[in-house]
Design a protein around this motif. Structure first.
Motif, mmCIF file in Angstrom:
data_model
loop_
_atom_site.group_PDB
_atom_site.id
_atom_site.type_symbol
_atom_site.label_atom_id
_atom_site.label_comp_id
_atom_site.label_asym_id
_atom_site.label_seq_id
_atom_site.Cartn_x
_atom_site.Cartn_y
_atom_site.Cartn_z
ATOM 1 N N UNK A 15 0.808 -1.225 0.000
ATOM 2 C CA UNK A 15 0.000 0.000 0.000
ATOM 3 C C UNK A 15 0.839 1.273 0.000
ATOM 4 N N UNK A 16 1.869 1.399 0.819
ATOM 5 C CA UNK A 16 2.661 2.635 0.749
ATOM 6 C C UNK A 16 3.297 2.851 -0.617
ATOM 7 N N UNK A 17 3.670 1.774 -1.294
ATOM 8 C CA UNK A 17 4.269 1.902 -2.624
ATOM 9 C C UNK A 17 3.253 2.473 -3.609
ATOM 10 N N UNK A 18 2.015 2.013 -3.554
ATOM 11 C CA UNK A 18 0.963 2.518 -4.433
ATOM 12 C C UNK A 18 0.704 3.990 -4.129
ATOM 13 N N UNK A 19 0.623 4.362 -2.871
ATOM 14 C CA UNK A 19 0.379 5.754 -2.493
ATOM 15 C C UNK A 19 1.528 6.645 -2.939
ATOM 16 N N UNK A 20 2.748 6.174 -2.808
ATOM 17 C CA UNK A 20 3.897 6.971 -3.240
ATOM 18 C C UNK A 20 3.879 7.167 -4.749
ATOM 19 N N UNK A 21 3.464 6.148 -5.486
ATOM 20 C CA UNK A 21 3.404 6.264 -6.945
ATOM 21 C C UNK A 21 2.397 7.336 -7.351
ATOM 22 N N UNK A 22 1.260 7.425 -6.666
ATOM 23 C CA UNK A 22 0.265 8.443 -6.982
ATOM 24 C C UNK A 22 0.793 9.832 -6.668
ATOM 25 N N UNK A 23 1.469 9.978 -5.579
ATOM 26 C CA UNK A 23 2.000 11.290 -5.202
ATOM 27 C C UNK A 23 3.096 11.699 -6.172
ATOM 28 N N UNK A 24 3.943 10.779 -6.541
ATOM 29 C CA UNK A 24 5.051 11.088 -7.440
ATOM 30 C C UNK A 24 4.532 11.543 -8.805
ATOM 31 N N UNK A 25 3.387 11.041 -9.248
ATOM 32 C CA UNK A 25 2.841 11.383 -10.548
ATOM 33 C C UNK A 25 1.938 12.610 -10.512
ATOM 34 N N UNK A 26 1.690 13.161 -9.340
ATOM 35 C CA UNK A 26 0.836 14.339 -9.226
ATOM 36 C C UNK A 26 1.551 15.557 -9.808
ATOM 37 N N UNK A 27 0.799 16.449 -10.458
ATOM 38 C CA UNK A 27 1.420 17.669 -10.973
ATOM 39 C C UNK A 27 1.961 18.531 -9.834
ATOM 40 N N UNK A 28 2.928 19.326 -10.151
ATOM 41 C CA UNK A 28 3.469 20.274 -9.177
ATOM 42 C C UNK A 28 2.369 21.247 -8.772
ATOM 43 N N UNK A 29 2.347 21.693 -7.531
ATOM 44 C CA UNK A 29 1.335 22.671 -7.110
ATOM 45 C C UNK A 29 1.322 23.913 -7.999
ATOM 46 N N UNK A 30 2.479 24.308 -8.484
ATOM 47 C CA UNK A 30 2.566 25.488 -9.361
ATOM 48 C C UNK A 30 1.768 25.271 -10.646
ATOM 49 N N UNK A 31 1.765 24.044 -11.185
ATOM 50 C CA UNK A 31 1.003 23.749 -12.404
ATOM 51 C C UNK A 31 -0.496 23.846 -12.130
ATOM 52 N N UNK A 32 -0.925 23.380 -10.967
ATOM 53 C CA UNK A 32 -2.335 23.470 -10.602
ATOM 54 C C UNK A 32 -2.752 24.924 -10.425
ATOM 55 N N UNK A 33 -1.900 25.708 -9.784
ATOM 56 C CA UNK A 33 -2.190 27.132 -9.589
ATOM 57 C C UNK A 33 -2.226 27.874 -10.919
ATOM 58 N N UNK A 34 -1.296 27.547 -11.807
ATOM 59 C CA UNK A 34 -1.260 28.198 -13.114
ATOM 60 C C UNK A 34 -2.542 27.906 -13.892
#
Length: 138
Positions: A15-34
């Motif tokens: 489970x931690x490996x799956x959660x880390x994979x999702x976080x690693x693939x998330x866009x940077x906060x700056x991209x979301x703000x832009x």
């Protein structure tokens, strides 16, 4: 009986490996703000979004327009930021619209043509299908 504890342990470790994979693939906060900033400017000021330029800037930030769109996996986050930015822009609309046009408009000092002027009233919508298109035989 030893199979169940072993299965539970292997699931707990996976489970931690799956959660880390999702976080690693998330866009940077700056991209979301832009993305939220551009969407808010289009909403409040009536600007059109230059799709190619918008997508190119998102790619530079490591994400895609489909990821930050309303139906994308991060659309909910973008919509939350968008709501706050839209409300803030609306408080001082004229100044906010001039500022964002100066940054991302046709003469933008950050990037040009991400935000395009609004369509003139009465101008045909590019996305609308042509009314003169032949109809299929019935």
């Amino acid at each position: 009986m030893p199979v169940r504890p072993l299965l539970a342990l292997s699931l707990a470790l996976a489970l931690p490996t799956v959660a880390q994979a999702q976080i690693r693939n998330a866009p940077q906060p700056r991209a979301l703000e832009f993305a939220a900033y551009i969407f808010a400017a289009a909403n409040v000021c009536g600007y059109r979004i230059g799709a190619e330029q918008f997508e190119a800037l998102l790619e530079k930030q490591g994400t895609r327009a489909a990821d930050v769109g309303p139906r994308g996996p991060f659309g909910g986050r973008v919509q939350t930021i968008f709501a706050m930015m839209s409300n803030q822009m609306q408080l001082n609309r004229e100044t906010a619209c001039l500022a964002v046009a100066g940054e991302y408009g046709p003469e933008g000092n950050i990037t040009k043509n991400v935000l395009l002027p609004p369509m003139p009233a009465g101008a045909p919508n590019e996305a609308a299908p042509a009314e003169t298109a032949p109809k299929p035989a019935q």
